[in-house]
Design a protein around this motif. Structure first.
Motif, short mmCIF file in Angstrom:
data_model
loop_
_atom_site.label_atom_id
_atom_site.label_comp_id
_atom_site.label_asym_id
_atom_site.label_seq_id
_atom_site.Cartn_x
_atom_site.Cartn_y
_atom_site.Cartn_z
N ALA A 96 0.84 -1.19 0.00
CA ALA A 96 0.00 0.00 0.00
C ALA A 96 0.88 1.24 0.00
N PRO A 97 0.37 2.35 -0.52
CA PRO A 97 1.16 3.59 -0.54
C PRO A 97 1.38 4.13 0.87
N THR A 98 2.52 4.77 1.06
CA THR A 98 2.79 5.38 2.37
C THR A 98 1.91 6.60 2.59
N ASP A 99 1.51 7.26 1.53
CA ASP A 99 0.56 8.37 1.62
C ASP A 99 -0.84 7.77 1.71
N LEU A 100 -1.42 7.78 2.92
CA LEU A 100 -2.69 7.10 3.11
C LEU A 100 -3.82 7.77 2.34
N GLY A 101 -3.63 8.98 1.89
CA GLY A 101 -4.62 9.61 1.04
C GLY A 101 -4.76 8.91 -0.30
N GLU A 102 -3.73 8.13 -0.68
CA GLU A 102 -3.77 7.39 -1.94
C GLU A 102 -4.30 5.97 -1.76
N LEU A 103 -4.60 5.60 -0.51
CA LEU A 103 -5.01 4.22 -0.23
C LEU A 103 -6.29 3.81 -0.97
N PRO A 104 -7.34 4.64 -1.01
CA PRO A 104 -8.55 4.21 -1.72
C PRO A 104 -8.32 3.89 -3.19
N VAL A 105 -7.52 4.70 -3.87
CA VAL A 105 -7.25 4.45 -5.29
C VAL A 105 -6.45 3.16 -5.46
N TRP A 106 -5.44 2.97 -4.61
CA TRP A 106 -4.65 1.72 -4.64
C TRP A 106 -5.54 0.52 -4.44
N PHE A 107 -6.43 0.60 -3.46
CA PHE A 107 -7.29 -0.54 -3.16
C PHE A 107 -8.26 -0.81 -4.30
N ARG A 108 -8.89 0.23 -4.82
CA ARG A 108 -9.87 0.03 -5.88
C ARG A 108 -9.21 -0.58 -7.12
N GLY A 109 -7.98 -0.24 -7.39
CA GLY A 109 -7.28 -0.85 -8.52
C GLY A 109 -7.16 -2.35 -8.36
N HIS A 110 -6.87 -2.80 -7.15
CA HIS A 110 -6.73 -4.25 -6.93
C HIS A 110 -8.10 -4.93 -6.89
N VAL A 111 -9.13 -4.23 -6.44
CA VAL A 111 -10.49 -4.77 -6.55
C VAL A 111 -10.83 -5.02 -8.01
N GLU A 112 -10.59 -4.04 -8.85
CA GLU A 112 -10.95 -4.17 -10.26
C GLU A 112 -10.18 -5.29 -10.93
N GLU A 113 -8.89 -5.44 -10.57
CA GLU A 113 -8.09 -6.51 -11.17
C GLU A 113 -8.60 -7.88 -10.72
N LEU A 114 -8.91 -8.01 -9.43
CA LEU A 114 -9.43 -9.28 -8.92
C LEU A 114 -10.72 -9.66 -9.64
N VAL A 115 -11.64 -8.72 -9.72
CA VAL A 115 -12.93 -9.01 -10.34
C VAL A 115 -12.74 -9.34 -11.83
N ARG A 116 -11.87 -8.60 -12.50
CA ARG A 116 -11.62 -8.86 -13.92
C ARG A 116 -11.09 -10.28 -14.12
#
Length: 226
Positions: A67-87
């Motif tokens: 996960a990014p050290t900047d926690l403000g970027e955490l939602p975008v990081w997480f959503r990217g992996h959600v989309e990849e998993l579902v795909r």
């Protein structure tokens, strides 16, 4: 009636991603005492990367992107992996053979079910960290699948890996909001009955709740799941 696991994966992961968008990343997670919400999100994102990698390659070895050290970027990081998993999971034949933990060889569909249940439980954890546990509203049949997974996968795996000894008794779990037959964990004596809605039984089995029955609480505390 069979579950539509592809649809359930999509709806459960999308809900969790939406919760991550608004969550306080520093909030402690009661069900995972060493974690804050950001740790929980990183864990789930790492598991998603692992599952997608296994289904793509059949290889259980993976080095997740942290996960990014900047926690403000955490939602975008997480959503990217959600989309990849579902795909990956919804785009793969569920009968395709691949590696699965606890069983050696299994199918891609096993991972779709497993990640749906993983997401369902950790949605409770994230809600609980935000003081919103009462919003965890899971259909009884899905919660009961989580209980059955504890009985058929996680408890036997805990024993096989030497993490716990066999239960000194038997837990007989009966969902009061379904017509399904009870399931039993362990084969010793005494037999301790727990009758509750399926969602409550899932939280008890995963040690997110403590039973008011001292005998049941003692057996559950031994650790049916990792």
């Amino acid at each position: 009636m069979p579950h539509d696991w592809n649809r359930l994966l999509q709806t459960t992961t999308e809900r969790l991603a939406g919760l991550v968008d608004d969550a306080d990343p520093a909030a402690p997670v009661p069900g995972c005492p060493d974690w804050c919400a950001a740790d929980l999100v990183e864990h789930v994102g790492g598991v998603y990367q692992w599952a997608a990698h296994v289904v793509r390659t059949g290889d259980p070895e993976v080095h997740p992107v942290p996960a990014p050290t900047d926690l403000g970027e955490l939602p975008v990081w997480f959503r990217g992996h959600v989309e990849e998993l579902v795909r990956v999971l919804t785009g793969t034949d569920p009968d395709q053979e691949t590696w699965t933990f606890g069983r050696g060889r299994g199918t891609a569909g096993w991972w779709t079910r497993r990640q749906t249940l993983e997401t369902t439980l950790h949605t409770f954890d994230l809600l609980d960290s935000q003081g919103r546990a009462g919003e965890w509203d899971v259909p009884a049949p899905l919660a009961w699948e989580a209980v059955r997974e504890v009985v058929t996968l996680f408890y036997p795996r805990q024993l096989r890996m030497g993490r716990i000894d066999p239960l000194p008794g038997t837990l007989l779990l009966t969902p009061t909001d379904l017509d399904d037959e009870p399931v039993a964990v362990g084969d010793g004596r005494p037999v301790v009955e727990l009758n509750a809605p399926a969602g409550e039984l899932a939280l008890l089995a995963y040690r997110r709740r403590t039973s008011d029955d001292p005998a049941a609480a003692a057996l559950l505390a031994l650790g049916l799941t990792p």
